[in-house]
Design an enzyme around this catalytic site. Structure first.
Site, short mmCIF file in Angstrom:
data_model
loop_
_atom_site.label_atom_id
_atom_site.label_comp_id
_atom_site.label_asym_id
_atom_site.label_seq_id
_atom_site.Cartn_x
_atom_site.Cartn_y
_atom_site.Cartn_z
N CYS A 121 41.68 -31.29 -51.84
CA CYS A 121 42.28 -31.04 -53.14
C CYS A 121 43.63 -31.75 -53.07
CB CYS A 121 42.48 -29.56 -53.43
SG CYS A 121 43.33 -29.32 -55.02
N SER A 125 45.33 -26.85 -53.26
CA SER A 125 44.44 -26.45 -52.17
C SER A 125 43.19 -25.76 -52.69
CB SER A 125 45.19 -25.53 -51.21
OG SER A 125 45.70 -24.43 -51.93
FE FE Z 1 44.02 -27.07 -55.88
#
Ligand code: FE
Length: 220
Positions: A121, A125
């Site tokens: 990502c 995250s």
């Molecule tokens: Fe994210």
């Protein structure tokens, strides 16, 4: 790689607090002390039931975790129809084997000799916590998030993963709506294994795509 579609107005779901769940060790212990103190006060005043809190913690620690993803991968290895269904729709396939809490955000990617998938990502995250539990610290690190897109081969090498030049590497960028689980290649030496035994060797990192599963050498 997939286009990153983190719109500015895009709502990240933070209900699982994965952005703040881990940190420096000293922060963590201070956090634990604070949580425990708060828990004690709330329980003493009758606001919360300690047993209910235990249940929530247990859910995150035990019921949700990479063993869920490993179960899906093991089944996919032994059942071609299940694998096809999993690649089409993770939630529907999971329901068929009794996993009803996966949700519709997870997409399965199959690693093959010709193509290797790895997940990141880049913005924060986002992580498929329903199948892999809480994300590891490195997944949330700036170094991983910024480098894996630009130089995936080098980042994979940092994880001890060297792929042939003929293997294409595809990097997938997660969002709150779309998260990924990698189905690693089944290692040689596991022929005839039970689903349970297979699941036991499927690692979290292989399901993120930063490692491959090593061949199993049978002892004579
Ligand atoms: Fe994210």
């Amino acid at each position: 790689m997939a286009d990153h579609d983190h719109d500015d107005d895009h709502q990240h779901d933070h209900d699982h607090h994965h952005h703040h769940g881990e940190g420096h060790a000293s922060e963590l212990s201070e956090m634990q002390i604070r949580v425990r103190a708060l828990e004690t006060i709330l329980a003493q005043k009758g606001y919360v039931d300690p047993a209910a809190l235990d249940e929530i913690v247990e859910t995150y620690e035990k019921r949700i975790g990479p063993h869920i993803g490993a179960k899906l991968v093991a089944r996919a290895w032994v059942d071609e129809d299940f694998k096809k269904e999993l690649l089409k729709d993770v939630a529907i396939a999971s329901e068929r084997i009794g996993l009803t809490e996966i949700g519709s955000h997870v997409i399965a990617l199959e690693n093959k000799p010709s193509v290797h998938h790895v997940v990141v990502c880049t913005l924060c995250s986002c992580y498929p916590w329903a199948v892999l539990g809480l994300p590891p610290t490195w997944y949330k690190s700036y170094a991983y998030r910024s480098r894996v897109v630009k130089e995936p081969r080098k980042v994979l090498a940092d994880f001890g993963t060297t792929l042939p030049d003929t293997t294409e590497i595809r990097v997938w960028d997660s969002t709150a709506e779309t998260r990924f689980i990698v189905i690693p290649q089944r290692p040689v030496g596991t022929e005839g294994w039970s689903e349970e035994r297979l699941a036991s060797i499927v690692s979290r990192d292989a399901m993120v795509g930063v490692t491959v599963l090593q061949p199993v050498i049978q002892e004579a």
